[in-house]
Design an enzyme around this catalytic site. Sequence first.
Site, PDB file in Angstrom:
ATOM      1  N   ASP A 295      -0.567  -8.354  -3.511  1.00  0.00           N
ATOM      2  CA  ASP A 295      -0.587  -7.400  -2.413  1.00  0.00           C
ATOM      3  C   ASP A 295      -0.848  -6.058  -3.060  1.00  0.00           C
ATOM      4  O   ASP A 295      -1.836  -5.869  -3.766  1.00  0.00           O
ATOM      5  CB  ASP A 295       0.749  -7.444  -1.661  1.00  0.00           C
ATOM      6  CG  ASP A 295       0.816  -6.460  -0.513  1.00  0.00           C
ATOM      7  OD1 ASP A 295       1.916  -6.075  -0.142  1.00  0.00           O
ATOM      8  OD2 ASP A 295      -0.254  -6.059  -0.037  1.00  0.00           O
ATOM      9  N   GLU A 296       0.045  -5.116  -2.871  1.00  0.00           N
ATOM     10  CA  GLU A 296      -0.033  -3.833  -3.532  1.00  0.00           C
ATOM     11  C   GLU A 296       0.259  -4.045  -5.020  1.00  0.00           C
ATOM     12  O   GLU A 296       1.202  -4.734  -5.373  1.00  0.00           O
ATOM     13  CB  GLU A 296       1.034  -2.937  -2.910  1.00  0.00           C
ATOM     14  CG  GLU A 296       0.892  -1.488  -3.179  1.00  0.00           C
ATOM     15  CD  GLU A 296       1.909  -0.715  -2.360  1.00  0.00           C
ATOM     16  OE1 GLU A 296       2.870  -0.214  -2.947  1.00  0.00           O
ATOM     17  OE2 GLU A 296       1.743  -0.636  -1.137  1.00  0.00           O
TER      18      GLU A 296
END
Length: 502
Positions: A295-296
């Site tokens: 994700d991030e």
Amino acid sequence: MEVMYMVRSGRYTRLNVYLLILSVLQLNLHTVEGVWPLPQAFTSSTERYPLNPQAFYFGYGRQSAAQQGCSVLDSAFRRYFSLIFPDYTDGRLHFSQYKPFTVEVSIDHDDCEGYPNEDSSERYNLSVSAGQASLKAETVWGALRGLETFSQLVYQNDFGSYFINKTEIEDFPRFQFRGILLDTSRHYLPVQAILKTLDAMAYSKFNVFHWHIVDDPSFPYQSSSFPDLSSKGAFHPMTHIYTQSDVRRVISHARLWGIRVLPEFDSPGHTTSWGKGQPGLLTPCYNGGTPSGGDEVDFSCWKSNPDVRAFMQKMGFGSDFTKLEAFYMENIVNITSALNKTSIVWQDVFDYHERIPKDTVLHIWKGIPAKYQEELSRITKAGMRVLLAAPWYINHISYGQDWRNYYTVQPQNFSGTEEQKKLVIGGEVCMWGEYVDATNLSPRLWPRASAAAERLWSDEKQTSNVDKAFPRLQDFRCKLLRRGIQAEPLYVGHCKHEYQGV
């Protein structure tokens, strides 16, 4: 001959009639509440002059460096004629008075075909007298700010006649950087919504559009070099993208309002959408011994990746992942410097002790007042320039008049020398898009953002009283409505010209 009006309770003499007429005239004697944001020096008298749209002209002074053919001012004259006289269409209204009135604009530098930059002067002087107004500025960008002020000085009485009062103004912005951030990744904003926001920004004298164009959820920017970024990373590859033509249109529109466009392609975090169109770009995060996707990009992800850990050992970073991020950011900022551009980075870059050029600007986005004041003090003590955004995240909403909180922010109220305080170059209102799209962008943004606009433009001592500001902001909100901006109410009340729909 005696003039008398017979009524049941008695009779009115000529004196009574005069008093009656006088009271009617007083009811129709309107003035403006003021200008928003408040000019640095502003004097106005009750002496007023009628304006007739059929005898109203914009022109250039004889000594002006710009003359007819100046694209920025010629287009501004057309726009502001319509804003000043919203009821006027194609000469259909006929007024009994035809006294001409001319707004004469003179500028010192011919920057008509250029773009505003971080050092552009926005200073102007405006003098309004019988039959004319004189607007003098160093640049076309200052002239634009003066035209906005002039447009706000014009008012109508109950019969629809236009007037302006005798006025003297000397004005300039307190801070050079006055920005609005729009997030077009979490929700796609149609180009028309962005253009309308640029219009409203100019009405409040904002001068930077921070375009947070991509993020984790989507990559709407259509790159000619890497087309898969949008074709695979946008919400929809045809309808939810910004083409090269769209971007040029936004930049061109902003230029005519004296607004700079600051694009942001955030990295190394907030890049999930990038990976959809560029395989191998993102760091694979591992769960146990196998990749689990990403994700991030954060330290836990980097820590889980054996290739990243091996690179860290090779570089001598040990297990300090802030050094790895510093290595990345230093390389990115050096690329920017090589292109003769200035970088603006989030405050985390400073917090992680990254080595960045002295001309880099730090964007303060975290914390309550005590925290961001401490950050202002630390960053400026290191000699770095800063932008303040932390108190102006106006995507956060609450019941009541929260604009008062934005109005009372003091960007230079922190522990430091006068030289440190000069390093605060301005601030920014941020509208993050988790819960915002084109349906609620304008009412959530305006007029709340205008409270920050006055704090960034006007003298702080003259604008320290929130209650005194309220009637001016209320009046300005009504102006926004009449200009087609869906600005939400400040409190109970009404506008003479209510919003009429799209």
